[in-house]
Design a protein around this motif. Sequence first.
Motif, short mmCIF file in Angstrom:
data_model
loop_
_atom_site.label_atom_id
_atom_site.label_comp_id
_atom_site.label_asym_id
_atom_site.label_seq_id
_atom_site.Cartn_x
_atom_site.Cartn_y
_atom_site.Cartn_z
N THR A 64 40.45 33.10 29.47
CA THR A 64 41.43 32.30 28.74
C THR A 64 42.75 33.07 28.67
OG1 THR A 64 40.51 33.17 26.68
CG2 THR A 64 39.75 30.99 27.39
N GLU A 65 42.79 34.08 27.76
CA GLU A 65 44.01 34.87 27.63
C GLU A 65 43.79 36.34 27.99
OE1 GLU A 65 45.37 34.32 23.67
OE2 GLU A 65 45.90 32.21 23.96
N GLU A 66 42.69 36.64 28.64
CA GLU A 66 42.37 38.03 28.98
C GLU A 66 43.28 38.54 30.10
OE1 GLU A 66 38.57 36.00 27.63
OE2 GLU A 66 40.37 35.54 28.78
N SER A 67 43.36 39.86 30.18
CA SER A 67 44.12 40.51 31.25
C SER A 67 43.16 40.82 32.41
CB SER A 67 44.75 41.80 30.73
OG SER A 67 45.31 42.54 31.79
N VAL A 68 43.52 40.41 33.62
CA VAL A 68 42.65 40.58 34.79
C VAL A 68 43.35 41.43 35.84
CG1 VAL A 68 41.35 39.43 36.62
CG2 VAL A 68 41.58 38.34 34.38
N THR A 69 42.64 42.45 36.36
CA THR A 69 43.19 43.29 37.43
C THR A 69 42.19 43.37 38.57
OG1 THR A 69 42.29 45.31 36.41
CG2 THR A 69 44.56 44.69 35.85
N PHE A 70 42.71 43.50 39.79
CA PHE A 70 41.89 43.58 40.99
C PHE A 70 42.20 44.88 41.72
CE2 PHE A 70 42.69 39.13 40.08
CZ PHE A 70 41.45 38.53 40.24
N ALA A 99 34.14 47.26 51.97
CA ALA A 99 34.93 47.58 50.78
C ALA A 99 34.39 46.79 49.60
CB ALA A 99 36.41 47.26 51.00
N THR A 100 34.61 47.32 48.40
CA THR A 100 34.19 46.64 47.18
C THR A 100 35.44 46.32 46.36
OG1 THR A 100 32.07 47.80 47.10
CG2 THR A 100 32.85 46.83 45.05
N ILE A 101 35.56 45.06 45.97
CA ILE A 101 36.66 44.64 45.12
C ILE A 101 36.18 44.72 43.68
CG2 ILE A 101 38.36 42.85 44.63
CD1 ILE A 101 38.38 43.99 47.52
N THR A 102 36.84 45.55 42.88
CA THR A 102 36.49 45.70 41.47
C THR A 102 37.45 44.87 40.63
OG1 THR A 102 35.63 47.94 41.83
CG2 THR A 102 36.18 47.32 39.57
N VAL A 103 36.87 44.03 39.77
CA VAL A 103 37.67 43.15 38.91
C VAL A 103 37.43 43.55 37.46
CG1 VAL A 103 38.18 40.76 38.29
CG2 VAL A 103 37.34 41.30 40.60
N LYS A 104 38.50 43.87 36.74
CA LYS A 104 38.38 44.23 35.33
C LYS A 104 39.03 43.15 34.47
CE LYS A 104 37.86 49.25 35.46
NZ LYS A 104 38.36 50.55 34.96
N ILE A 105 38.23 42.64 33.51
CA ILE A 105 38.72 41.65 32.57
C ILE A 105 38.82 42.32 31.21
CG2 ILE A 105 38.35 39.37 31.55
CD1 ILE A 105 36.26 40.14 34.50
N LYS A 106 40.01 42.45 30.68
CA LYS A 106 40.21 43.16 29.42
C LYS A 106 40.59 42.18 28.32
CE LYS A 106 41.85 47.29 29.54
NZ LYS A 106 42.74 48.49 29.67
N THR A 116 38.16 45.50 24.60
CA THR A 116 36.90 45.62 25.35
C THR A 116 37.13 45.13 26.77
OG1 THR A 116 36.20 43.42 24.63
CG2 THR A 116 35.48 45.30 23.30
N ALA A 117 36.38 45.70 27.71
CA ALA A 117 36.58 45.35 29.12
C ALA A 117 35.25 45.02 29.79
CB ALA A 117 37.26 46.50 29.86
N THR A 118 35.31 44.05 30.70
CA THR A 118 34.16 43.68 31.52
C THR A 118 34.52 43.93 32.97
OG1 THR A 118 33.52 41.95 29.96
CG2 THR A 118 32.60 41.80 32.17
N THR A 119 33.58 44.50 33.73
CA THR A 119 33.82 44.81 35.14
C THR A 119 32.89 43.99 36.03
OG1 THR A 119 34.50 47.07 34.60
CG2 THR A 119 33.89 46.62 36.89
N LEU A 120 33.48 43.34 37.02
CA LEU A 120 32.72 42.58 38.02
C LEU A 120 33.09 43.10 39.40
CD1 LEU A 120 33.28 38.97 36.61
CD2 LEU A 120 31.31 40.45 36.20
N THR A 121 32.20 42.93 40.38
CA THR A 121 32.48 43.42 41.73
C THR A 121 32.13 42.38 42.79
OG1 THR A 121 30.29 44.46 41.90
CG2 THR A 121 32.10 45.84 41.11
N CYS A 122 32.81 42.49 43.91
CA CYS A 122 32.54 41.66 45.09
C CYS A 122 32.51 42.59 46.31
CB CYS A 122 33.62 40.60 45.25
SG CYS A 122 33.43 39.59 46.76
#
Length: 215
Positions: A64-70, A99-106, A116-122
């Motif tokens: 929604t309003e979280e900060s997302v970085t790739f 390669a692994t794409i790391t996605v951080k949702i803060k 708080t942060a959540t990390t997802l990967t592709c």
Amino acid sequence: MRRKITYPAIVFLLLFSLMTDTASASTQKNRSRKKEAQAPYTLNMTTSDLLLGDSFILTVNGTTEESVTFKSSSSDVVSVEPEDDSISCKCTGETVGNATITVKIKEKGFLFFNSTATTLTCKVTVSPKASSIQFNRRQRRMAPNTKRKVRVTLRPSITTEVPVFSSSDPKIARVNAAQKIVAKAPGIAVITATIQNGNTATCRVIVSDRSKRSD
């Protein structure tokens, strides 16, 4: 007359205040953890076979309003370019490799509490595009209402490119989404496989009622 506050009373008040603050911080932290655990963050894909020079869009769902970085573990293999919507990025295959794409949702913290942060990967595998293609059999005999797996050889062998199949007469034989030749009715159809560089290969499919078995 004012009552004098004794030393034990002061100590008690300080301890009570400290316990209250600790309990409040613990409750807030538990709420944050619970929110993080319940947050429905997902990626539109967690693995991808990418051809050299091609791209795909990686998107975070549930924000929604979280900060997302790739971030790419190897930008030389897969480069990432954030999209304008701030929840997606364009991933491009630069060189052959992994390669692994790391996605951080803060999530934003509450008052003085840390975010708080959540990390997802592709995980992405980049392979070269196919340079040539051929069918393992140039002719196949099949009975009506039977199926056979399409078998083609691509070069280089490490490519993950998927050919595009077409039929000269889909009412006789065609290739389905599972890459199987589907024999429909008696007759002859030519199946053509095409790769991105324009090279093609063909297989002649003969569908016959008299055929007891398929080749």
